[in-house]
Every structure is written in structure tokens, then in C-alpha cells.
Design a protein around this motif. Structure first.
Motif, PDB file in Angstrom:
ATOM      1  N   TRP B 306       0.817  -1.208   0.000  1.00 52.61           N
ATOM      2  CA  TRP B 306       0.000   0.000   0.000  1.00 52.61           C
ATOM      3  C   TRP B 306       0.855   1.264   0.000  1.00 52.61           C
ATOM      4  O   TRP B 306       1.946   1.289   0.553  1.00 52.61           O
ATOM      5  CB  TRP B 306      -0.894   0.054   1.241  1.00 52.61           C
ATOM      6  CG  TRP B 306      -1.626  -1.200   1.553  1.00 52.61           C
ATOM      7  CD1 TRP B 306      -1.371  -2.079   2.570  1.00 52.61           C
ATOM      8  CD2 TRP B 306      -2.752  -1.733   0.849  1.00 52.61           C
ATOM      9  NE1 TRP B 306      -2.266  -3.119   2.546  1.00 52.61           N
ATOM     10  CE2 TRP B 306      -3.124  -2.929   1.508  1.00 52.61           C
ATOM     11  CE3 TRP B 306      -3.491  -1.320  -0.262  1.00 52.61           C
ATOM     12  CZ2 TRP B 306      -4.200  -3.716   1.086  1.00 52.61           C
ATOM     13  CZ3 TRP B 306      -4.557  -2.102  -0.670  1.00 52.61           C
ATOM     14  CH2 TRP B 306      -4.896  -3.282  -0.017  1.00 52.61           C
ATOM     15  N   THR B 307       0.280   2.309  -0.540  1.00 50.00           N
ATOM     16  CA  THR B 307       0.903   3.627  -0.438  1.00 50.00           C
ATOM     17  C   THR B 307       0.079   4.497   0.512  1.00 50.00           C
ATOM     18  O   THR B 307      -1.135   4.271   0.690  1.00 50.00           O
ATOM     19  CB  THR B 307       1.030   4.287  -1.833  1.00 50.00           C
ATOM     20  OG1 THR B 307       1.902   5.406  -1.728  1.00 50.00           O
ATOM     21  CG2 THR B 307      -0.322   4.745  -2.380  1.00 50.00           C
ATOM     22  N   ALA B 308       0.754   5.430   1.161  1.00 47.18           N
ATOM     23  CA  ALA B 308       0.097   6.467   1.976  1.00 47.18           C
ATOM     24  C   ALA B 308      -0.785   5.908   3.087  1.00 47.18           C
ATOM     25  O   ALA B 308      -1.832   6.467   3.401  1.00 47.18           O
ATOM     26  CB  ALA B 308      -0.707   7.424   1.088  1.00 47.18           C
ATOM     27  N   GLU B 309      -0.327   4.810   3.708  1.00 51.77           N
ATOM     28  CA  GLU B 309      -1.052   4.307   4.877  1.00 51.77           C
ATOM     29  C   GLU B 309      -1.000   5.313   6.000  1.00 51.77           C
ATOM     30  O   GLU B 309      -1.972   5.511   6.731  1.00 51.77           O
ATOM     31  CB  GLU B 309      -0.443   2.979   5.343  1.00 51.77           C
ATOM     32  CG  GLU B 309      -1.221   2.282   6.470  1.00 51.77           C
ATOM     33  CD  GLU B 309      -0.885   2.762   7.889  1.00 51.77           C
ATOM     34  OE1 GLU B 309      -1.667   2.501   8.809  1.00 51.77           O
ATOM     35  OE2 GLU B 309       0.161   3.444   8.061  1.00 51.77           O
ATOM     36  N   GLU B 310       0.171   5.932   6.190  1.00 55.02           N
ATOM     37  CA  GLU B 310       0.369   6.799   7.356  1.00 55.02           C
ATOM     38  C   GLU B 310      -0.537   8.020   7.336  1.00 55.02           C
ATOM     39  O   GLU B 310      -0.752   8.656   8.360  1.00 55.02           O
ATOM     40  CB  GLU B 310       1.844   7.228   7.456  1.00 55.02           C
ATOM     41  CG  GLU B 310       2.828   6.072   7.683  1.00 55.02           C
ATOM     42  CD  GLU B 310       2.693   5.414   9.058  1.00 55.02           C
ATOM     43  OE1 GLU B 310       1.817   5.819   9.833  1.00 55.02           O
ATOM     44  OE2 GLU B 310       3.463   4.477   9.330  1.00 55.02           O
ATOM     45  N   GLN B 311      -1.052   8.367   6.173  1.00 49.27           N
ATOM     46  CA  GLN B 311      -1.962   9.520   6.084  1.00 49.27           C
ATOM     47  C   GLN B 311      -3.413   9.085   6.269  1.00 49.27           C
ATOM     48  O   GLN B 311      -4.332   9.865   6.039  1.00 49.27           O
ATOM     49  CB  GLN B 311      -1.767  10.234   4.740  1.00 49.27           C
ATOM     50  CG  GLN B 311      -0.540  11.147   4.705  1.00 49.27           C
ATOM     51  CD  GLN B 311       0.765  10.419   4.960  1.00 49.27           C
ATOM     52  OE1 GLN B 311       0.946   9.282   4.522  1.00 49.27           O
ATOM     53  NE2 GLN B 311       1.667  11.052   5.681  1.00 49.27           N
ATOM     54  N   GLY B 312      -3.601   7.825   6.701  1.00 49.48           N
ATOM     55  CA  GLY B 312      -4.952   7.348   6.988  1.00 49.48           C
ATOM     56  C   GLY B 312      -5.421   6.279   6.015  1.00 49.48           C
ATOM     57  O   GLY B 312      -6.591   6.265   5.614  1.00 49.48           O
ATOM     58  N   GLY B 313      -4.529   5.382   5.631  1.00 47.50           N
ATOM     59  CA  GLY B 313      -4.932   4.280   4.758  1.00 47.50           C
ATOM     60  C   GLY B 313      -5.406   4.749   3.392  1.00 47.50           C
ATOM     61  O   GLY B 313      -6.339   4.177   2.809  1.00 47.50           O
ATOM     62  N   VAL B 314      -4.759   5.775   2.867  1.00 45.65           N
ATOM     63  CA  VAL B 314      -5.245   6.416   1.635  1.00 45.65           C
ATOM     64  C   VAL B 314      -5.157   5.465   0.438  1.00 45.65           C
ATOM     65  O   VAL B 314      -6.124   5.310  -0.327  1.00 45.65           O
ATOM     66  CB  VAL B 314      -4.449   7.713   1.359  1.00 45.65           C
ATOM     67  CG1 VAL B 314      -4.824   8.304   0.002  1.00 45.65           C
ATOM     68  CG2 VAL B 314      -4.682   8.722   2.477  1.00 45.65           C
ATOM     69  N   GLY B 315      -4.023   4.812   0.276  1.00 46.61           N
ATOM     70  CA  GLY B 315      -3.873   3.882  -0.845  1.00 46.61           C
ATOM     71  C   GLY B 315      -4.855   2.722  -0.741  1.00 46.61           C
ATOM     72  O   GLY B 315      -5.442   2.294  -1.739  1.00 46.61           O
TER      73      GLY B 315
END
Lengths: 444, 444
Positions: B306-315
Motif C-alpha cells: 500500500w501507499t500512503a497508509e500513514e496519512q490514513g490508509g489512503v492507498g
């Protein structure tokens, strides 16, 4: 408390202190002195912060303790000491190749700086002094990264102490040493290092366990690792400082002394709460507690808060030179410089006859559950006295985590607890008071 | 490996995978795949470093994994995602009064910056949201320092997530939150924070446990504490990124999938080894191991990084939107995002009938000593599927130290071990392969 008759039987004599020991322990653990050593330590370190040898903060710290102990009703004076004055200056390191990365670092005490433009060089990573020697000609012109495993502080600190000169002998231009700690959150640890006579002085700093391991993996892959190091460190002329001395004078033999001690200086990172604010404060606190109970022993109780311990026991050495003519009157020298966490034992160095006395004394610590006497106490600051035959005692605490924080930004009040400090203070007070009040000095 | 007859008895069917499970485990623990997941993770993180959403490093990371998994012989493709692009910029904080002290800090993801000249204000220290509210009018114009105790990450992270808006409601000009960790070596931890709609957006950063406690003690003494905060943080327009997908296509039901996953992005500090390089790598590694053994299950095994998990599971959310029409073909979604230390159990969310199957599957993990199935798996990235009724599984590891390093400079390869990662990879491969090869999908 009146003590009119003392048995000539030593064990009985020591056992006769059971009540007074219990009073001391009660006052500290649940009486008016409860949490006081923690509060004194936090008031002190919160106000002053860290206080490295030669710094204005160390002057403030000495003035603070002089005033605080005077206001506490103790007999306080300062004894002048000339101390090293090393300043860190601006510093930084970054890995340039194979990819840019900031390296958290701390220059080592006594290190020279880099030229203003810094040093940029390829790195050679070694895992030991033997490994270094096996690299021979490949070290010349390089920055040596020591990635030694942590075995124990006592063993592994050799890399911090001697890494720079060993690397310089092979032509290295700087030394970066993995911090001497079993646990890291990318935390650099400083400390003093020793240049060897006749060897070129090269800049030396500690980096983190993580970055040392990173560069070791890269080098093992055959990648070219290049680091840029900038250090503004320099050594200024020696500065004026003081050992801070507080006393309760003995009623019968005021010239005879039991010394309780810790050092007041620290490194220039963290807050010096654990190393060694705690040791200094419990040495003060022990005298406070004895005073609060209206006790006055036969001999003098002397709390000495050393200066410039971190530069190699400098204050303590000058103290020894100043007072050694009087060595026959030094009954016991005590030092707390291994933390003031929950106490587990008293370490003691002395003759078999003195050991026998101390074995009885520690039985008085039964309410603290610390009746263990361990041989071979350590102590940079009491070392000169012990080497000259004076009995020495050190506080041994639950120190599993001590080196996680040692000489780092993590040495703060957050690692201290009021309950553990109370137990250290009570132990310190009981041992010092009883030894100072026994009919005879400890046998040499 | 030929499997010609499958018992219709589920337990027997699962037990018939004992040999293949043992082969997988042997290959990973002592065969040609031994230490491979650790080596892949260190090669990856050493080469790329950290890789926050929107960064060039994240692009490099995705390209790296695309190439590495393609070269490994897997079927790899990228699926586009629009991701947040928050940048930290220059930042710093210092206590100005009662004495100057640098405060180690990390701005929080999504936070606004300060004006260029910074914010200097008196501090109000609170220990909870209730305490904050009780301060009422005293909060206006102040910087709120949250000094909440650490209870658990799940509970205590609320201060990092919501502290800024709660403080802003009372007129605060900035929020400094004690890092959410049980152990600190003066280590700040970052993470995302959420502004509440309609509330003024104020700068938010985490400071260290030590400094929060320091200012709390000072404030409790009635000392006036003033802090200067500078943050260059800003949010740029959303960036282009990708979920990275690698497959072994099923021989019988290629449209049916078992998803193994971890996230490829990290925070912009440390190296993202633990969070969540490890989870991404074992998801790749599981497919490698199955391929190496010449296995091909009935259904498709799909590793999604996944990408951008740290921004709230965006990917993961965009992945769900893209694929949810096909939800009936999602057999099991697996996520490893709680560390790849020594595994202790599989967490599983599914119907009682699915639990029964998985209870049998984990018996195949007896050589790993991890036959425990725990209810209620967590997972930001598999959450949307689980909420829609798809069975979900998460890896539970010995995570005592996980939050010491989480979102800090301490998240590096130094916290990982090859042996523990091998055990995670073996577990991951066995569970995914067996579920993907059973005659029937897991019952919903």
C-alpha cells in the motif's frame, strides 16, 4: 538519642544502632523526608540543566548547591580546583554516499575539531581493534567507523576512549565510534576520550548504534561510503571550579571523617540527573536526615560534591592531593556514581577486618531489603583514597537501564523515581552515620 | 507436489497440507530462503531510507519494489493513487523561560506551520482533555503542552490525533503533545493528526516525554514557562502515487484472491524498517517462497504494498473503491503492520464457520510454535474489506518494544532480526498458500 554504653563486641555494638537505623529509614521512607531527595534533584536539575566542566552552568550549579546546603543548616565551604575547559561548538555529520543521510552524533570530550570546512572522506568500518589493524594501509586518509558490539560498558568503552589514537596510528583522518549502549533509539552518547602521547590528534565523535550498523552493512556490500564531519570542538585554558563540601562536625573526633560523595558536573547533553545529580543529592540528603533527627556522630560526616569527574576525576584528584597528608583520619570514603535507582547492595573495598564490620553494618539495612555487601567497590572519585588503603564504599543499584541514558540527552529526571531515591538516601545515611559513630575507625 | 484427492471433511483437508507447510517452513528457516526477508528489507531500506507520502523517496521505493519483484519472476503492476503531500520544512522548538533549553520535537503530519517568525507564548501544561477543559479561559493565547501519561498506543494516541483541535477550541495558539511511547531517550515521535472541521487550525508537534514532564514540573511550581515554536510545515496539492501489486495467478480460480499486504510508505524520520517495511517485505517473500517451491494455488495470491497508509490508509481506501465491485472474489485479506518481530499468533476476523477453518490452518504452524488464533484482527489497510464482511487476518508479533521506535528516528534495521523475520515470512506463506488452495473459499 543518647548512647551511653557501647559493647566492646563489635557485632553487638553495630546491632545497637538498630533503632537509630530504623528511625532514619522511617523518616526517609514515610516521614518528613519522604520524596525530598527526588524533589531536591528535580529542583536542582530543572533550574540548572546540564553543567559540563568549565561551563557557566557548572558555576551556577556550585553556587546553587552552596546556597541550598547552607540554608539547610549544614557547614558548607568550597575548595578550588583547576578544571579542563573543552567546548563542543557547532558540530554535525552526514553520510554523503551512497545516499545522503544525517548522522546523529556527539563529539567526544577532549577531541580536537575539524578544519572549518570539515572533513569529507571515505569510511572504513571495523568491528574491533584487531579488525582495524588487519586493514593496515586501507585506513590511511579514511574516517574509521568503529562498529564494535556492546559487551559491557567497562569493556566496550575502550573504543570510545582509545579509538581515535588507534585509528590515527594507521593514518585515519577522523574516528566515529558506535555509542557505548545496549539500547538505542538512534541516540548518540558522548564521554571523554584520551589521545595517546606522540600520536596525531584526529577528531573523534560517537555516532548511533543504528548508523554504525547501517554503514557496516553498506561497506559489507562493497558500497563506497563517504561521510562529511564538521566539529567546532576546542580546548580552552583550564577554568576555575570548586569541590563543594558540606559537613556535620563530629562531637568526639571532628578531625576524623566519613566522606559521602557524588559529582556535580555532568556532560553537556541531557540534564545530568542520573549521572550524577542523584549521587550528589543523596550525599547531601544523608546529612540532612541525620541533622533532622538531631543526631551528631563521633566523627565528621562530610558530603563532597566533586567537580570535573567526567574529565577523569579531576576535582577528586586535586582533593586527594590537598588532603592526603591527613589520610590517617579518613575513616571511610563513599561514592554514588552508578545511578540512584532502587538500591540492591553496598559495594565495599577494605581489609578483611573492615569487611567484618561492614557485614554487620549492612544488616541494619534489613528494612530496605539491601543487606548484601559486595566486594570491590568502584569509583573514579574515591579511587585515589582506596588505592592508598582507605576503606571505600559504592552504591550498587538496579542499573539494567543505566547505560541506555548515560551521557546522552536521555539523562533526565524522567529516569528517576522518588521511592528509589528515598531508599538510596536512607541506605546512604544509615551506613555513613553508623560508621562515623562507631567507637573505632574501620580497621585498615 | 500433486494433490489429487481432497477430503470433504474440512479438518482433514487442511491437515493434508502438513507436508507442504513443513516444506515452506523448512525452506525459510533453514533452506535457501533463510535470512532472505531480512536481507531484502535491509537492501531496500538502506538504499531508499524513509519514504513519506508525496515524497521523491516514495517514488523511488515503489520503483525499487516494482523492479525487485519483477526480477523475482512475479507478475507485478502498479495501480494509481492520489496521495496527500505534506512537507515538514524547517522546524524547531525551544523553551525560553524559565531557562533556555532546546526541545527535541517533530511536527505532526497534516499540521499547519507557524508564521515565519514563529510563535512565542506562555505554556499551559495539561494532563488530559478533562484537565484542558478545566483550564477554560487560561488557555487562550497559550501553547498547550499535553503531558498525558502513556496508557496504551490505542488509547493515548487520541492526544496526538485530536490535541490540536481540542486546544484550539479554547483559543490556544499551538499544541505540543508528549510523544506516545512507554520508553524514551529524549526521542520525539511523529504521526498524523486530524483537524476538526470548523475549528481554527493551529500548529501541532510532538515533544519528548522528558521535556513534557520537565515543563509539567515547572508549571506545577508556579514557574512561568515560555516556548518558541517554529514550523515550516505545509500541505501541497495531492501527489501521484501507486499501490504496488505482485501476483501468483491461481490455476483454477484466478479471479479469486487472497491478499497479503503491508505498506510501503513510512514517516519522514527513521528508515521505515519496522513500520512497515517488514510487513511489505514478508508479503513479497511469501510469494517468493511459494514460487521457489514450484507451488501454484487454486486461487490468486496477491501481495499489495500500500501507499500512503500513514496519512490514513489512503492507498488502501482507493484500492477498495476500485475493486469493491469484485468483493465476492476476495477470499481473505491479510495485513502485517504491527511489526515483524517474533510471531506469536494470527489475529483473525471472520464468521464462526471461517474461524473453524482458520483454527485448523494455524495448526499447520506448529513447527513455528504459533498455533494460536486470536479474535479481532486489526488493520488500517484491510479495514474496508473486513467492514464489508471479507475475512481478515493480521500478524501478531512480540511487540513489547514496538512503540519505543514507532514513527521515530529509531525505526531502523537495528530493531529487526533475520530469524524473527524468517518466522514471520514462513507463517505468512503457509497461511496464504493454504487458504488460497483450499477447495472452497472461506465461508462469510
Amino acid at each position: 538519642i543518647q548512647r551511653t554504653h557501647l559493647s566492646h563486641n563489635m557485632a553487638k555494638e553495630v546491632a545497637s544502632y538498630t533503632d537509630v537505623a530504623n528511625q532514619i529509614i522511617k523518616l526517609v521512607l514515610s516521614g518528613s523526608a519522604q520524596k525530598r531527595s527526588y524533589e531536591r534533584l528535580s529542583n536542582f536539575t530543572d533550574a540548572i540543566g546540564n553543567r559540563v566542566s568549565g561551563s557557566h552552568n557548572l558555576e551556577l550549579a556550585i553556587a546553587y548547591m552552596y546556597n541550598a546546603m547552607s540554608q539547610d543548616g549544614l557547614d558548607v565551604h568550597l575548595e578550588p580546583v583547576k578544571v579542563p575547559h573543552w567546548v563542543r561548538g557547532e558540530e554535525g555529520a552526514e553520510m554523503v554516499l551512497p545516499r545522503p543521510k544525517t548522522l546523529a552524533m556527539l563529539g567526544l570530550g577532549s577531541s580536537v575539531g575539524t578544519p572549518p570546512e570539515g572533513i569529507e572522506a571515505e569510511v572504513v568500518v571495523v568491528s574491533s581493534f584487531e579488525d582495524l589493524k588487519s586493514r593496515g594501509a586501507n585506513v590511511s586518509g579514511r574516517i574509521v567507523v568503529f562498529n564494535q558490539p556492546f559487551v559491557s560498558y567497562g569493556e566496550t568503552v575502550a573504543y570510545r576512549a582509545f579509538g581515535a589514537s588507534e585509528a590515527a596510528k594507521l593514518g585515519a583522518v577522523a574516528a566515529l565510534i558506535r555509542s557505548v549502549t545496549p539500547v538505542s533509539i538512534n541516540s548518540p552518547h558522548t564521554g571523554v576520550q584520551d589521545y595517546q602521547e606522540g600520536v596525531r590528534r584526529i577528531p573523534a565523535a560517537c555516532i548511533t548504534v543504528e548508523d554504525a550498523q547501517l554503514m557496516a552493512r553498506m561497506a559489507a556490500r562493497g558500497q563506497r561510503v563517504v561521510v562529511r564531519l564538521n566539529m567546532g570542538a576546542k580546548t580552552l585554558p583550564d577554568a576555575d571550579s570548586f569541590n563543594t563540601v558540606a559537613e556535620i562536625r563530629g562531637w568526639q573526633h571532628p578531625e576524623q571523617v566519613v566522606v559521602l560523595s557524588g559529582h556535580l558536573d555532568s556532560w553537556d547533553v541531557g540534564q545530568g540527573a542520573m549521572d550524577d545529580g542523584g549521587g550528589a543529592i543523596i550525599s547531601w540528603e544523608a546529612l540532612s536526615v541525620i541533622k533532622d533527627l538531631g543526631l551528631r556522630p563521633r566523627r565528621t560526616l562530610r558530603a563532597v560534591l566533586w567537580t570535573a569527574e567526567e574529565q577523569g576525576g579531576v576535582g577528586a584528584q586535586q582533593y586527594y592531593q590537598r588532603h592526603k597528608a591527613n589520610i590517617s583520619n579518613f575513616d571511610l570514603v563513599m561514592e554514588s556514581d552508578l545511578g540512584t535507582f532502587a538500591p540492591v547492595a553496598l559495594q565495599f573495598t577494605g581489609s578483611p577486618a573492615a569487611q567484618k564490620v561492614m557485614q554487620e553494618v549492612v544488616q541494619l539495612l534489613a528494612p530496605l531489603n539491601t543487606t548484601r555487601l559486595e566486594p570491590h567497590g568502584e569509583g573514579t572519585d574515591i579511587g585515589p583514597w582506596m588505592q592508598a588503603g582507605v576503606p571505600g564504599a559504592s552504591l550498587h543499584v538496579e542499573d539494567d537501564r543505566y547505560f541506555w541514558f548515560h551521557h546522552s540527552e536521555g539523562d533526565t529526571m524522567s529516569v528517576q523515581s522518588p521511592g528509589a531515591m528515598d531508599r538510596c538516601s536512607a541506605l546512604w545515611a544509615v551506613v555513613a552515620y553508623v560508621v562515623a559513630d562507631l567507637q573505632d575507625m574501620l580497621p585498615r
